[in-house]
Design an enzyme around this catalytic site. Structure first.
Site, PDB file in Angstrom:
ATOM      1  N   GLU A  55      15.266  75.437  -4.318  1.00 61.80           N
ATOM      2  CA  GLU A  55      14.586  74.951  -5.529  1.00 61.80           C
ATOM      3  C   GLU A  55      13.128  74.699  -5.162  1.00 61.80           C
ATOM      4  O   GLU A  55      12.813  73.806  -4.376  1.00 61.80           O
ATOM      5  CB  GLU A  55      15.249  73.660  -6.046  1.00 61.80           C
ATOM      6  N   ARG A  59       5.333  71.117  -8.724  1.00 65.63           N
ATOM      7  CA  ARG A  59       4.600  69.841  -8.653  1.00 65.63           C
ATOM      8  C   ARG A  59       3.217  70.016  -8.052  1.00 65.63           C
ATOM      9  O   ARG A  59       2.504  69.034  -7.842  1.00 65.63           O
ATOM     10  CB  ARG A  59       5.396  68.818  -7.821  1.00 65.63           C
ATOM     11  N   THR A  83      11.534  71.047 -11.238  1.00 64.25           N
ATOM     12  CA  THR A  83      10.563  70.202 -11.941  1.00 64.25           C
ATOM     13  C   THR A  83       9.928  70.966 -13.108  1.00 64.25           C
ATOM     14  O   THR A  83       8.722  70.880 -13.352  1.00 64.25           O
ATOM     15  CB  THR A  83       9.485  69.626 -10.986  1.00 64.25           C
ATOM     16  N   LYS A 143      22.117  68.964 -13.323  1.00 61.47           N
ATOM     17  CA  LYS A 143      21.634  68.256 -12.135  1.00 61.47           C
ATOM     18  C   LYS A 143      21.746  66.761 -12.396  1.00 61.47           C
ATOM     19  O   LYS A 143      21.153  66.266 -13.361  1.00 61.47           O
ATOM     20  CB  LYS A 143      20.176  68.648 -11.878  1.00 61.47           C
TER      21      LYS A 143
HETATM   22  C1  3PG Z   1      14.602  66.581  -6.667  1.00 61.23           C
HETATM   23  O1  3PG Z   1      13.810  66.913  -7.539  1.00 61.23           O
HETATM   24  O2  3PG Z   1      15.753  67.013  -6.600  1.00 61.23           O
HETATM   25  C2  3PG Z   1      14.177  65.528  -5.705  1.00 61.23           C
HETATM   26  O3  3PG Z   1      12.810  65.457  -5.582  1.00 61.23           O
HETATM   27  C3  3PG Z   1      14.859  65.625  -4.394  1.00 61.23           C
HETATM   28  O4  3PG Z   1      15.103  64.334  -4.059  1.00 61.23           O
HETATM   29  P1  3PG Z   1      14.867  63.796  -2.581  1.00 61.23           P
HETATM   30  O5  3PG Z   1      13.414  64.005  -2.266  1.00 61.23           O
HETATM   31  O6  3PG Z   1      15.279  62.347  -2.640  1.00 61.23           O
HETATM   32  O7  3PG Z   1      15.738  64.611  -1.657  1.00 61.23           O
END
Ligand code: 3PG
Length: 224
Positions: A55, A59, A83, A143
């Site tokens: 993924e 950002r 995102t 998700k």
């Molecule tokens: C996401 O968008 O899935 C998160 O930013 C991932 O979360 P983490 O940084 O706590 O692993």
């Protein structure tokens, strides 16, 4: 709601693709990069460690260019755009060759765009009501974010009862130590997280560490 039977059949087909992709991945790195070169180097290390479903989050200003470059250089990788917050981004990442779309949550307009997209989509949700709202639109792969802050495994077990059709990607606060326990839950298709690709390692070009962490994550995924 999809408008016709044809549309809802097409959405279900894309949900099946998302389900298969996430289940096969098991562990999905959530990657933030500030340049195309950083994206290529990081994905090279992830692939060397055995992770091929990624993924890539939108950002940073470099994210869209990095997405296209990664798809070009690593055609065997499944690269999802993460995102995704706005309907316009749904179209943009489709054109750039993204394999799927992940969002941290949905607004009514974003959900409309996701339902109509031609890509497999994994919309974000944080509560039973949000999961139910997705299910009402024909979405059954979502998700659950940010899973650790929301309650972790007890939350996953609690939602499995009333919402047995929902299959989840558990993200947010998952790490190497907790990944296997999440993956053991029947409603979890995969876990996602940034622990294999922390900003510090990427900024330092510490590709050996990324690769070693990816290798451990791939082992967790294959031992599920
Ligand atoms: C996401 O968008 O899935 C998160 O930013 C991932 O979360 P983490 O940084 O706590 O692993």
């Amino acid at each position: 709601m999809p408008h016709t039977h044809v549309e809802s059949a097409a959405l279900e087909q894309r949900q099946q693709l998302a389900e298969t992709m996430l289940r096969e991945a098991g562990v999905m790195p959530v990657l933030t990069v500030v340049s195309v070169a950083q994206g290529l180097d990081t994905v090279r290390a992830l692939v060397a460690g055995g992770l091929r479903t990624i993924e890539l989050v939108l950002r940073t200003p470099a994210a869209l260019d990095a997405l296209a470059a990664i798809k070009d250089a690593f055609p065997d990788c499944k690269v999802g755009a993460g995102t995704v917050l706005e309907p316009a981004q749904v179209d943009a990442v489709e054109e750039l060759g993204a394999d799927f779309i992940v969002t941290p949550g949905v607004s009514p307009h974003l959900l409309d765009a996701l339902v109509q997209s031609s890509l497999p989509v994994v919309p974000g949700a944080a509560t039973p009501s949000e999961l139910l709202a997705l299910q009402e639109r024909g979405i059954r792969v979502a998700k659950l974010f940010p899973v650790a802050a929301l309650g972790g495994i007890p939350l996953l077990r609690a939602v499995a009862g009333p919402l047995p059709k929902m299959k989840l990607c558990a993200n947010g606060g998952v790490d190497e130590a907790s990944a296997a326990a999440y993956l053991a839950e029947p409603n979890v298709l995969c876990v996602g997280g940034s622990w294999m690709v922390p900003q510090g390692w990427i900024a330092a070009g510490d590709w050996d560490r990324v690769e070693a962490s990816a290798r451990k994550a791939a082992a967790i995924a294959s031992n599920r």
